[in-house]
Design an enzyme around this catalytic site. Structure first.
Site, PDB file in Angstrom:
ATOM      1  N   HIS A 178       0.772  -1.818  -4.278  1.00 24.48           N
ATOM      2  CA  HIS A 178       1.346  -1.235  -3.658  1.00 24.48           C
ATOM      3  C   HIS A 178       3.004  -2.336  -3.884  1.00 24.48           C
ATOM      4  O   HIS A 178       2.120  -3.770  -2.935  1.00 24.48           O
ATOM      5  CB  HIS A 178       1.301  -1.158  -2.058  1.00 24.48           C
ATOM      6  CG  HIS A 178       2.385  -0.956  -1.112  1.00 24.48           C
ATOM      7  ND1 HIS A 178       2.485   0.457  -0.937  1.00 24.48           N
ATOM      8  CD2 HIS A 178       3.195  -1.642  -0.570  1.00 24.48           C
ATOM      9  CE1 HIS A 178       3.680   0.411  -0.109  1.00 24.48           C
ATOM     10  NE2 HIS A 178       3.936  -1.106   0.017  1.00 24.48           N
ATOM     11  N   CYS A 179       3.619  -1.797  -4.265  1.00 25.05           N
ATOM     12  CA  CYS A 179       4.778  -3.267  -4.520  1.00 25.05           C
ATOM     13  C   CYS A 179       5.747  -2.922  -3.550  1.00 25.05           C
ATOM     14  O   CYS A 179       6.483  -2.098  -2.913  1.00 25.05           O
ATOM     15  CB  CYS A 179       5.796  -2.607  -5.680  1.00 25.05           C
ATOM     16  SG  CYS A 179       6.588  -3.269  -6.200  1.00 25.05           S
TER      17      CYS A 179
END
Length: 342
Positions: A178-179
């Protein structure tokens, strides 16, 4: 202490720190270090402030929000404003090629396009409707991804290489990470956009650094500074060296020197991460799988107490089929590729 020495020391500390984090990120050492630091700070900082910091950190890193998208755009805007305001005008006076000077802007537009795609593209959310399709895409290895495992949150059978993202609260096909910078998961359907975004961002920083360095080099050569001499603190005549040139240029163009230092550090950091991301793509791994594979020796420690006849299963990457096939899988995701073949 000389400015150049301070800058090189700062750069070395940043790079060493990043390297150590990468080396120890898959070991218990880093987790123990973080826990120890948290315990020390908990004894110093008041509880009310601790709770406020915890709420803030939870909001920033464990919930979907646009904070880092805004921060990303603000930083990018500040960098390009500084380039336009300081570097571009000087380079035009020295008659630099217009194509060379406009290249950073071209990279900026391409970067923003793929940044937007990384933000808004569905990474491969698993639902009741597509659950069976995703279950057929990848083979289960029965080590990292065993069969017939259900996600307790989504109540779905977990396809191989998928993971439930606690930030987005959904299961993602071929989950990478997850960025926070794009406020989205990176999965099967947007990894290609994320890689191009990362590539153009690195190229932008490197191009800005090269234009700034080229300008400073032109100043030095056109003014013949490298042929000059100066009087040192002891009254002796000395030939101009690199340290003196940097200090002299810092007095003339302090903002450009700071700008060059910032984009240089950024280029090194982004370049390192880009190489890592390309390595994962070329070997058909995800960040999640790479991290969990590093944890495997610790998870297998329990087998040491078992009899010698026990045959502990060791994780192997069964999804790699050669560099070009792996890259095709990233840039042409498997489910879409199979639909096209049919």
């Amino acid at each position: 202490m000389d400015f150049l020495v301070l800058f090189l020391l700062y750069l070395a500390l940043v790079l060493i720190g990043v390297a150590l984090i990468c080396i120890y990120s898959r070991t218990q050492f880093l987790k123990g270090l973080v826990r120890g630091g948290a315990q020390i700070f908990s004894c110093i900082i008041p509880e009310c402030l601790q709770r406020a910091v915890q709420r803030l950190l939870h909001y920033l890193f464990h919930t979907r929000n646009h904070t880092f998208i805004i921060l990303h755009l603000v930083l990018q805007g500040m960098v390009y404003t500084e380039y336009t305001w300081e570097v571009l005008g000087y380079c035009q006076e020295l008659e630099f090629s217009l194509y060379y000077l406009l290249l950073p802007y071209l990279l900026l537009f391409v970067n923003l396009f793929f940044f937007t795609l990384s933000c808004v593209t569905n990474p491969g959310t698993i639902t009741k409707a597509n659950e069976l399709l995703f279950l057929q895409v990848y083979e289960f290895d029965d080590v990292m991804f065993p069969k017939n495992v259900r996600c307790p949150t989504c109540d779905l059978r977990k396809p191989a290489r998928s993971k439930h993202c606690r930030v987005c609260n959904r299961c993602v096909h071929r989950f990478d990470h997850h960025c926070i910078w794009v406020n989205n998961c990176i999965g099967a359907w947007n990894t290609r956009y994320f890689l191009i975004y990362l590539l153009t961002l690195t190229a932008s920083a490197a191009t800005l650094a090269s234009v700034s360095a080229a300008f400073l080099a032109q100043v030095v050569f056109f003014s013949d500074l490298y042929l000059e001499t100066y009087i040192d603190n002891h009254g002796h005549s000395q030939v101009v060296d690199t340290v003196f040139l940097v200090q002299y240029l810092f007095l003339l163009f302090p903002r450009i020197i700071f700008f060059l230092g910032f984009v240089l550090v950024l280029s090194f950091l982004l370049g390192g991460y880009l190489c890592f991301a390309l390595y994962l793509a070329a070997t058909n791994q995800t960040t999640n799988e790479w991290y969990r594979a590093g944890q495997a020796p610790c998870q297998q420690c329990r087998h040491e107490a078992q009899p010698l006849s026990a045959d502990p299963q060791v994780f192997q990457n069964i999804h790699s089929h050669g560099v070009w096939s792996n890259l095709r899988e990233v840039f042409l995701p498997a489910t879409q590729y199979e639909k096209k073949k049919k």
